[in-house]
Write a protein that holds these residues in place. Structure first.
Motif, PDB file in Angstrom:
ATOM      1  N   PRO A 135     -10.808 -12.225   4.364  1.00 56.51           N
ATOM      2  CA  PRO A 135     -11.460 -13.047   3.175  1.00 56.51           C
ATOM      3  C   PRO A 135     -10.999 -15.237   2.564  1.00 56.51           C
ATOM      4  O   PRO A 135     -11.255 -15.547   2.249  1.00 56.51           O
ATOM      5  CB  PRO A 135      -9.549 -12.795   2.473  1.00 56.51           C
ATOM      6  N   VAL A 136     -10.291 -14.877   4.262  1.00 54.46           N
ATOM      7  CA  VAL A 136      -9.628 -16.593   4.618  1.00 54.46           C
ATOM      8  C   VAL A 136     -11.292 -16.809   4.311  1.00 54.46           C
ATOM      9  O   VAL A 136     -11.833 -18.291   4.178  1.00 54.46           O
ATOM     10  CB  VAL A 136      -9.193 -16.678   6.191  1.00 54.46           C
ATOM     11  N   PHE A 137     -12.183 -15.906   5.435  1.00 54.04           N
ATOM     12  CA  PHE A 137     -13.948 -17.037   5.124  1.00 54.04           C
ATOM     13  C   PHE A 137     -15.087 -17.226   4.115  1.00 54.04           C
ATOM     14  O   PHE A 137     -16.209 -17.395   3.827  1.00 54.04           O
ATOM     15  CB  PHE A 137     -14.510 -17.175   6.899  1.00 54.04           C
ATOM     16  N   ALA A 138     -13.847 -15.247   3.722  1.00 47.18           N
ATOM     17  CA  ALA A 138     -15.282 -15.661   2.163  1.00 47.18           C
ATOM     18  C   ALA A 138     -15.196 -16.704   1.139  1.00 47.18           C
ATOM     19  O   ALA A 138     -14.662 -17.932   0.993  1.00 47.18           O
ATOM     20  CB  ALA A 138     -14.601 -15.116   1.408  1.00 47.18           C
ATOM     21  N   PRO A 139     -16.443 -17.085   0.727  1.00 44.24           N
ATOM     22  CA  PRO A 139     -18.382 -15.301   1.353  1.00 44.24           C
ATOM     23  C   PRO A 139     -18.656 -15.185   2.092  1.00 44.24           C
ATOM     24  O   PRO A 139     -19.640 -15.132   2.589  1.00 44.24           O
ATOM     25  CB  PRO A 139     -18.796 -15.885   0.026  1.00 44.24           C
ATOM     26  N   CYS A 140     -18.166 -16.119   3.022  1.00 46.89           N
ATOM     27  CA  CYS A 140     -19.129 -16.130   4.249  1.00 46.89           C
ATOM     28  C   CYS A 140     -17.967 -15.034   5.191  1.00 46.89           C
ATOM     29  O   CYS A 140     -17.331 -14.886   5.374  1.00 46.89           O
ATOM     30  CB  CYS A 140     -19.135 -17.815   5.424  1.00 46.89           C
ATOM     31  N   HIS A 141     -19.524 -14.923   6.753  1.00 46.02           N
ATOM     32  CA  HIS A 141     -18.983 -13.900   7.331  1.00 46.02           C
ATOM     33  C   HIS A 141     -16.929 -14.733   8.649  1.00 46.02           C
ATOM     34  O   HIS A 141     -18.047 -15.641   8.783  1.00 46.02           O
ATOM     35  CB  HIS A 141     -19.544 -12.726   8.126  1.00 46.02           C
ATOM     36  N   ALA A 142     -16.519 -14.221   8.709  1.00 48.53           N
ATOM     37  CA  ALA A 142     -15.443 -14.441   9.379  1.00 48.53           C
ATOM     38  C   ALA A 142     -16.390 -14.321  11.300  1.00 48.53           C
ATOM     39  O   ALA A 142     -17.241 -13.489  11.872  1.00 48.53           O
ATOM     40  CB  ALA A 142     -14.912 -13.856  10.204  1.00 48.53           C
ATOM     41  N   PRO A 143     -16.163 -15.724  11.945  1.00 46.05           N
ATOM     42  CA  PRO A 143     -17.294 -15.813  13.196  1.00 46.05           C
ATOM     43  C   PRO A 143     -16.303 -14.523  14.180  1.00 46.05           C
ATOM     44  O   PRO A 143     -15.068 -14.256  14.111  1.00 46.05           O
ATOM     45  CB  PRO A 143     -16.272 -16.950  14.077  1.00 46.05           C
ATOM     46  N   ASP A 144     -17.150 -14.094  15.080  1.00 48.27           N
ATOM     47  CA  ASP A 144     -16.560 -13.052  15.606  1.00 48.27           C
ATOM     48  C   ASP A 144     -15.781 -13.153  17.301  1.00 48.27           C
ATOM     49  O   ASP A 144     -14.762 -12.911  17.050  1.00 48.27           O
ATOM     50  CB  ASP A 144     -17.858 -12.581  16.298  1.00 48.27           C
ATOM     51  N   PRO A 145     -15.638 -14.335  17.759  1.00 46.04           N
ATOM     52  CA  PRO A 145     -14.507 -15.232  18.544  1.00 46.04           C
ATOM     53  C   PRO A 145     -13.408 -14.765  17.616  1.00 46.04           C
ATOM     54  O   PRO A 145     -12.204 -13.964  18.552  1.00 46.04           O
ATOM     55  CB  PRO A 145     -15.208 -16.302  18.417  1.00 46.04           C
ATOM     56  N   SER A 298      -9.020  -8.986  -6.029  1.00 44.87           N
ATOM     57  CA  SER A 298      -9.901  -7.730  -5.237  1.00 44.87           C
ATOM     58  C   SER A 298      -8.977  -8.002  -3.534  1.00 44.87           C
ATOM     59  O   SER A 298      -9.775  -6.935  -2.909  1.00 44.87           O
ATOM     60  CB  SER A 298     -11.297  -8.010  -5.729  1.00 44.87           C
ATOM     61  N   SER A 299      -9.162  -9.437  -3.639  1.00 46.81           N
ATOM     62  CA  SER A 299      -8.742  -9.809  -1.431  1.00 46.81           C
ATOM     63  C   SER A 299      -7.935  -8.622  -0.900  1.00 46.81           C
ATOM     64  O   SER A 299      -7.999  -8.954  -0.309  1.00 46.81           O
ATOM     65  CB  SER A 299      -9.131 -10.981  -2.089  1.00 46.81           C
ATOM     66  N   VAL A 300      -7.022  -8.633  -1.737  1.00 48.82           N
ATOM     67  CA  VAL A 300      -5.799  -7.209  -1.627  1.00 48.82           C
ATOM     68  C   VAL A 300      -6.527  -6.148  -1.342  1.00 48.82           C
ATOM     69  O   VAL A 300      -5.527  -5.406  -0.284  1.00 48.82           O
ATOM     70  CB  VAL A 300      -4.904  -6.948  -2.647  1.00 48.82           C
ATOM     71  N   ILE A 301      -7.542  -5.881  -1.745  1.00 46.88           N
ATOM     72  CA  ILE A 301      -8.111  -4.492  -0.749  1.00 46.88           C
ATOM     73  C   ILE A 301      -8.448  -4.666   0.747  1.00 46.88           C
ATOM     74  O   ILE A 301      -8.227  -4.085   1.726  1.00 46.88           O
ATOM     75  CB  ILE A 301      -9.401  -3.956  -1.232  1.00 46.88           C
ATOM     76  N   PRO A 302      -9.456  -5.591   1.053  1.00 48.69           N
ATOM     77  CA  PRO A 302      -9.368  -5.758   2.692  1.00 48.69           C
ATOM     78  C   PRO A 302      -7.672  -6.228   2.975  1.00 48.69           C
ATOM     79  O   PRO A 302      -8.308  -5.060   4.265  1.00 48.69           O
ATOM     80  CB  PRO A 302     -10.349  -7.816   2.401  1.00 48.69           C
ATOM     81  N   VAL A 303      -7.590  -6.505   2.813  1.00 48.17           N
ATOM     82  CA  VAL A 303      -5.989  -6.625   4.118  1.00 48.17           C
ATOM     83  C   VAL A 303      -4.805  -5.437   3.508  1.00 48.17           C
ATOM     84  O   VAL A 303      -4.869  -5.025   4.611  1.00 48.17           O
ATOM     85  CB  VAL A 303      -5.238  -7.843   2.992  1.00 48.17           C
ATOM     86  N   LEU A 304      -5.241  -4.882   2.494  1.00 46.03           N
ATOM     87  CA  LEU A 304      -4.869  -3.344   2.833  1.00 46.03           C
ATOM     88  C   LEU A 304      -5.507  -2.187   3.210  1.00 46.03           C
ATOM     89  O   LEU A 304      -5.093  -1.315   4.478  1.00 46.03           O
ATOM     90  CB  LEU A 304      -4.913  -2.967   1.190  1.00 46.03           C
ATOM     91  N   VAL A 305      -7.088  -2.512   3.529  1.00 47.91           N
ATOM     92  CA  VAL A 305      -7.996  -2.084   4.731  1.00 47.91           C
ATOM     93  C   VAL A 305      -7.739  -2.001   5.955  1.00 47.91           C
ATOM     94  O   VAL A 305      -7.314  -0.981   7.086  1.00 47.91           O
ATOM     95  CB  VAL A 305      -9.085  -2.330   4.445  1.00 47.91           C
ATOM     96  N   ALA A 306      -7.015  -3.516   6.437  1.00 45.99           N
ATOM     97  CA  ALA A 306      -7.037  -3.753   7.154  1.00 45.99           C
ATOM     98  C   ALA A 306      -5.660  -3.840   7.994  1.00 45.99           C
ATOM     99  O   ALA A 306      -5.142  -2.935   9.046  1.00 45.99           O
ATOM    100  CB  ALA A 306      -6.196  -5.665   7.995  1.00 45.99           C
ATOM    101  N   LEU A 307      -4.333  -3.146   7.256  1.00 49.79           N
ATOM    102  CA  LEU A 307      -3.505  -3.042   7.826  1.00 49.79           C
ATOM    103  C   LEU A 307      -3.135  -1.506   7.507  1.00 49.79           C
ATOM    104  O   LEU A 307      -2.620  -0.528   8.358  1.00 49.79           O
ATOM    105  CB  LEU A 307      -2.098  -3.026   6.218  1.00 49.79           C
ATOM    106  N   SER A 308      -4.723  -0.426   6.877  1.00 50.53           N
ATOM    107  CA  SER A 308      -4.175   0.826   7.120  1.00 50.53           C
ATOM    108  C   SER A 308      -4.962   0.461   8.148  1.00 50.53           C
ATOM    109  O   SER A 308      -4.495   1.883   9.471  1.00 50.53           O
ATOM    110  CB  SER A 308      -5.171   1.493   6.485  1.00 50.53           C
TER     111      SER A 308
END
Length: 484
Positions: A135-145, A298-308
């Motif tokens: 979510p921090v880098f949206a709409p781009c993909h987060a860098p792999d490193p 909607s950005s709350v779902i990725p965070v909750l999936v991460a915590l899951s």
């Protein structure tokens, strides 16, 4: 009276006369949290695509999810049977050791810590890192490193917490179980509201056979069963459970029932909002669902999936370290790993051992292909455990069994496991062959453990010297109280 109670609590915390051993700190609530929190990872938020793709239609995909829950319940009940008869921790490993002998037990241990566990933890941690930072880098993909760095930090935190305190890691698992149920609730509630408002068009012709391919149906079960993985973790910590004869069966029945109902309702909700084509086109079904239902939230779902994912990692690391601890105690692994920290009462060496391979696999990056390597080994050994239960029941008919299941339950589960193992051999012979080869590479190591007395005396002296130095450095000693 208050003084007596305080004294009793103090004695429980420090151990009777200061003895070092793993305490019974896993209550029924913590046991349920461990199982539910370990099962619900990223699977339910991603796997619906795989189940739908291979089942061919919406109706059959829902049937597959229910069937996967029932079959997982069969496995969990079988493990509860043998877990209340053999009261040692260690899960798969100890049951194979007690029923089928030392060789299959060692090969399961070898596969677990060379292949299965590091890959599983690395994939879960990468999913955690990606969902948390995306979510921090949206709409781009987060860098792999950045994803890999965050994943590594998460693993370090979990292992450090597990080394520090059993109670803290168990309480964290309970907290994350609640967050997981909240995340699933954010899927179920909007979906049920959509159904109540008459959005049933995606269920029209739910069992349409035009896209049905029966030869792919086993792959649908494979995706579904992957999302239910983790139901066996309670058997890894039997010695640390309060009243395991009662709490193990209750834990698996409650946990699998809750998870199966949640998974079914979540999938119904997905299909109430998304068409089958939208589900198949989505990389993460829950995120696509949230984009249509939660809008600006909607950005709350990725965070909750991460915590899951984080909670599932904590449960897996907490439980699997006990397998290594028990194997060392049984003499099939270096003795150092059967030792416990003198103040923290945690299996510190067994926890630390998992870190190097996990970090190596995180550095490698995308490991979803690597997960296929161990599918054959995973299913074949689970089938051997329940086969061992059948043999154990026949061999010791008069052994007290606080919880006994009808023979048909382990028989069905054993057949299922062998079938899935056979299907993986048929559908992906290359990856299955590699996984099988890695498992069999444990044979020479097993031979060395069996005949370690034949090693040169100088080697043994150096190994004992290193063990002593590491024992002093980590402040660990063997357990002083038998806990089984």
């Amino acid at each position: 009276m208050g003084t007596c109670k305080a004294g009793a609590e103090k004695e429980d915390a420090t151990g009777k006369d200061g003895a070092v051993y793993l305490r019974k700190k896993i209550t029924l609530l913590r046991a349920v949290s461990l199982v539910i929190g370990s099962i619900i990872g990223s699977g339910i938020f991603i796997s619906p695509k795989g189940v739908l793709k291979n089942s061919g239609n919406v109706g059959l995909s829902l049937v597959v999810w229910v069937a996967c829950g029932v079959l997982s319940m069969f496995g969990a009940l079988s493990y509860a049977d043998i877990g209340t008869a053999i009261k040692k921790s260690g899960g798969h490993y100890i049951y194979l050791l007690e029923t089928l002998g030392p060789l299959p037990a060692f090969l399961r241990l070898w596969a677990e810590f060379v292949m299965i566990r590091p890959a599983n933890i690395a994939v879960g941690s990468l999913a955690f890192g990606r969902y948390l930072i995306e979510p921090v880098f949206a709409p781009c993909h987060a860098p792999d490193p950045a994803v890999k760095l965050l994943s590594a930090i998460g693993i370090i935190f979990i292992i450090a917490l597990n080394c520090w305190s059993v109670s803290w890691s168990a309480n964290l698992q309970t907290t994350f179980m609640v967050l997981k149920l909240v995340a699933i609730g954010l899927v179920i509630v909007p979906g049920m509201i959509a159904l109540a408002n008459g959005r049933t068009e995606n269920f029209q012709n739910a069992f349409d056979t035009s896209s049905l391919a029966l030869d792919k149906l086993p792959l649908a079960f494979y995706s579904g069963m992957f999302a239910f993985g983790g139901w066996f973790y309670i058997n890894f910590v039997t010695e640390e459970m309060i009243n395991p004869e009662r709490n193990i069966p209750i834990t698996v029945i409650v946990s699998l029932t809750v998870v199966t109902v949640c998974y079914l309702l979540a999938n119904v909700s997905y299909f109430a909002v998304l068409t089958a084509d939208e589900v198949l086109a989505s990389e993460a079904v829950a995120v696509s669902f949230a984009d249509q239902t939660l809008r600006q939230f909607s950005s709350v779902i990725p965070v909750l999936v991460a915590l899951s994912c984080f909670g599932a990692l904590n449960g897996g690391i907490f439980a699997s370290s006990r397998m290594l601890f028990v194997a060392a105690r049984e003499g099939q692994w270096p003795f150092l790993f059967s030792m416990i920290h003198i103040r923290r009462q945690t299996p510190l060496p067994a926890l630390i051992l998992m870190m190097p391979l996990v970090f190596l696999m995180i550095a490698m990056g995308d490991l979803y292909g690597l997960l296929n390597f161990y599918s054959f080994s995973r299913w074949i050994f689970m089938g051997l455990v329940t086969l061992g239960l059948i043999i154990h029941q026949r061999r010791y008919p008069h052994l007290p069994r606080p919880f006994k299941v009808p023979i048909i339950i382990p028989l069905v589960f054993t057949t299922l496991c062998l079938f899935i193992a056979g299907m993986s051999l048929y559908s992906d012979p290359l990856n299955t062959g590699i996984g099988c080869a890695i498992t069999l590479s444990g044979l020479p190591v097993y031979y060395l453990t069996l005949h370690k007395s034949r090693l040169p005396q100088r080697w043994r002296d150096n190994f004992n010297f290193l063990t002593t130095k590491l024992q002093v450095l980590m402040e660990v000693i063997p357990q002083e109280v038998q806990t089984y």
